[in-house]
Design an enzyme around this catalytic site. Structure first.
Site, PDB file in Angstrom:
ATOM      1  N   GLU A 163      -8.839  -4.829  -5.029  1.00  2.00           N
ATOM      2  CA  GLU A 163      -8.302  -3.980  -3.975  1.00  2.00           C
ATOM      3  C   GLU A 163      -9.379  -3.164  -3.252  1.00  2.00           C
ATOM      4  OE1 GLU A 163      -5.175  -3.604  -2.945  1.00  2.00           O
ATOM      5  OE2 GLU A 163      -3.875  -4.388  -4.518  1.00  2.00           O
ATOM      6  N   HIS A 205      -7.953  -5.192  -0.605  1.00  2.00           N
ATOM      7  CA  HIS A 205      -6.761  -4.528  -0.104  1.00  2.00           C
ATOM      8  C   HIS A 205      -6.420  -5.053   1.286  1.00  2.00           C
ATOM      9  CE1 HIS A 205      -3.915  -1.252  -0.520  1.00  2.00           C
ATOM     10  NE2 HIS A 205      -4.271  -0.701   0.624  1.00  2.00           N
ATOM     11  N   SER A 222       0.847  -1.186   0.000  1.00  2.00           N
ATOM     12  CA  SER A 222       0.000   0.000   0.000  1.00  2.00           C
ATOM     13  C   SER A 222       0.888   1.244   0.000  1.00  2.00           C
ATOM     14  CB  SER A 222      -0.961  -0.054   1.188  1.00  2.00           C
ATOM     15  OG  SER A 222      -1.981   0.910   1.076  1.00  2.00           O
TER      16      SER A 222
END
Length: 483
Positions: free
Chosen positions: A312, A402, A180
């Protein structure tokens, strides 16, 4: 159990064959007088530093919607790092420096998801540094330098170069990895002249775009922040502002989807934006002199591992049942620069009649998957050995969302809170495989599958069945799961 570093001795602990040294300072304390200064060298200490508990974390506001545990540890020096090393202190083990995520507004190395026992078990020395966040890390000041967070990370890498041999690590075999925001910082390092020679390889997992902010955009954001805070845009003025007041302002600048996630699914769809993050690395020309694309094209690293999860943004959009209205999703598509025809095309490609699923996938593709493919193309064309992957295993609530891959990367499926995201029965063989891929990449530069080629774009897909699929970064999730 103590180790001698250039600054002094540190006392750690050993658990199950893993030597742990927590909260070791790598730069001088920024709080309270130097929060907006570049990182400063650390003076040697007398005696022994107790490195047996997590150190301070960078100041940041509470996040209403946490993807994983994010403990805040108060203290004057968040510029510290954790080292997890094999019990064999005399070895020359590969070193993996892990940069935490959190959108550049949260996160820290005290999270129980970032412990490194599994890497030490497999012969890797894991180093997890903190770095400054939000305005402290990235605000442009009238009398300061940009990208202080990247300067923090660079100083942590210098500490690794100078000290990691004492922990059994090989300073000539360093890989930087992150997920990330940590992946975005990882890629930004490729264009940092000051970080050259401090690492060999990069592993970027779920880096979101834009990877860099323009100097003009960061300048405008910085002017707005100082005006709202009611202070001049100088180091002394920002440092002198009450921390509580500054963090309250930072909280109002959090992306809407993590600040106060709306209950209504239509509102969530309408609030989708291209650039939800304000603070991030900036192409300032000095600390960062080239974009990741240009830096990789110039061949600045020895090898690249890059990939994403295939869904995600499912987590941020939340539950999409019942489906949001087509009108709300058309607004979300328009916010991303898409058209109504793009919505129709996504509905067809995904074989769904739920426009929320189409919006979530469009946001994932625009923000994560397509940029990863483009960077893989650039690196491969430059002759950099490049390895692309997709994490496709679907969690029960949000699919391959995610952060769903993090417990697998660390082979830590029983980490606190992991079951809340993964549900019961997460496949252990998948954790073994994804973790081993990063171990192999850190050890010798190849995670164990075919190098990326722009003609065929081979990608390793991690699902219940693990296999290479051509051009997987360009295929919808359901095709990866049955291809």
């Amino acid at each position: 159990m103590s180790v001698h570093t250039r600054q002094g001795r540190v006392q750690g602990l050993e658990r199950d064959g893993c030597r742990q040294f927590l909260g070791i300072p790598y730069a001088a304390a920024p709080y309270p007088q130097h929060a907006f200064d570049p990182p400063r060298p650390l003076e040697p200490w007398d005696g022994v530093f107790e490195a047996t508990a997590p150190g301070a974390t960078a100041a940041h506001p509470h996040v209403a919607q946490e993807l994983f545990p994010d403990p805040v540890v108060e203290g004057p020096n968040p510029l510290n790092l954790n080292v997890y090393a094999p019990a064999d202190a005399d070895g020359r083990h590969p070193v993996l420096v892990w940069l935490h995520g959190g959108g550049f507004f949260s996160g820290g190395n005290a999270s129980p998801w970032y412990t490194g026992e599994s890497f030490a078990r497999d012969g890797i020395v894991l180093v997890v540094p903190n770095y400054r966040l939000a305005a402290e890390g990235f605000m442009l000041l009238d009398d300061g330098i940009a990208n202080r967070a990247l300067l923090d990370i660079t100083m942590a890498l210098q500490w690794v170069r100078d000290n990691i041999g004492a922990f059994g690590g090989d300073p000539a075999n360093v890989t930087v990895a992150g997920q990330s925001a940590g992946a975005t910082a990882t890629l930004a390092l490729s264009g940092c002249p000051g970080a050259r020679g401090l690492f060999r390889r990069l592993a970027a997992m779920s880096a979101g775009t834009p990877l860099l902010s323009s100097l003009t955009r960061t300048q405008l954001l910085s002017e707005d922040f100082a005006a709202l805070l009611g202070t001049p845009r100088t180091r002394s003025a920002l440092t002198g502002a009450p921390v509580r007041k500054r963090l309250e302002l930072e909280a109002t600048w959090l992306p809407a989807e993590v600040r106060t996630p709306p209950a209504d699914v239509g509102d969530r769809a309408r609030r989708v934006r291209r650039e939800s993050l304000r603070w991030q690395p900036t192409l300032d020309g000095t600390v960062v002199s080239a974009s990741p694309h240009d830096a990789l094209t110039a061949g600045t690293i020895d090898a690249l591992m890059i990939g994403t999860t295939v869904e995600e943004w499912n987590f941020m959009l939340g539950q999409l049942e019942p489906a949001p209205s087509a009108e709300a999703c058309r607004q979300g598509f328009a916010n991303l620069g898409f058209t109504g025809q793009d919505l129709a095309d996504y509905l067809s490609a995904l074989a769904t009649d739920n426009p929320g699923h189409a919006l979530a996938q469009a946001l994932t593709d625009r923000t994560f998957r397509t940029p990863a493919r483009d960077l893989a193309d650039a690196a491969a064309k430059a002759g950099i050995p490049t390895y692309a992957y997709q994490f496709a295993w679907p969690t029960p609530l949000f699919g391959a969302a995610h952060c769903a891959d993090l417990p697998f990367v660390f082979d830590h499926l029983d980490a606190p809170g992991a079951a809340d995201l993964l549900g019961p029965g997460a496949p252990a063989h998948l954790a073994t495989a994804l973790h081993e891929a990063l171990v192999r990449f850190a050890r010798d530069g190849s995670p164990g599958w075919s190098p990326y080629r722009t003609e065929t774009r081979p990608v390793m897909v991690f699902d219940e069945e693990i296999r290479e699929i051509p051009d997987a970064l360009n295929l919808p999730p359901h095709q990866l799961r049955r291809a």
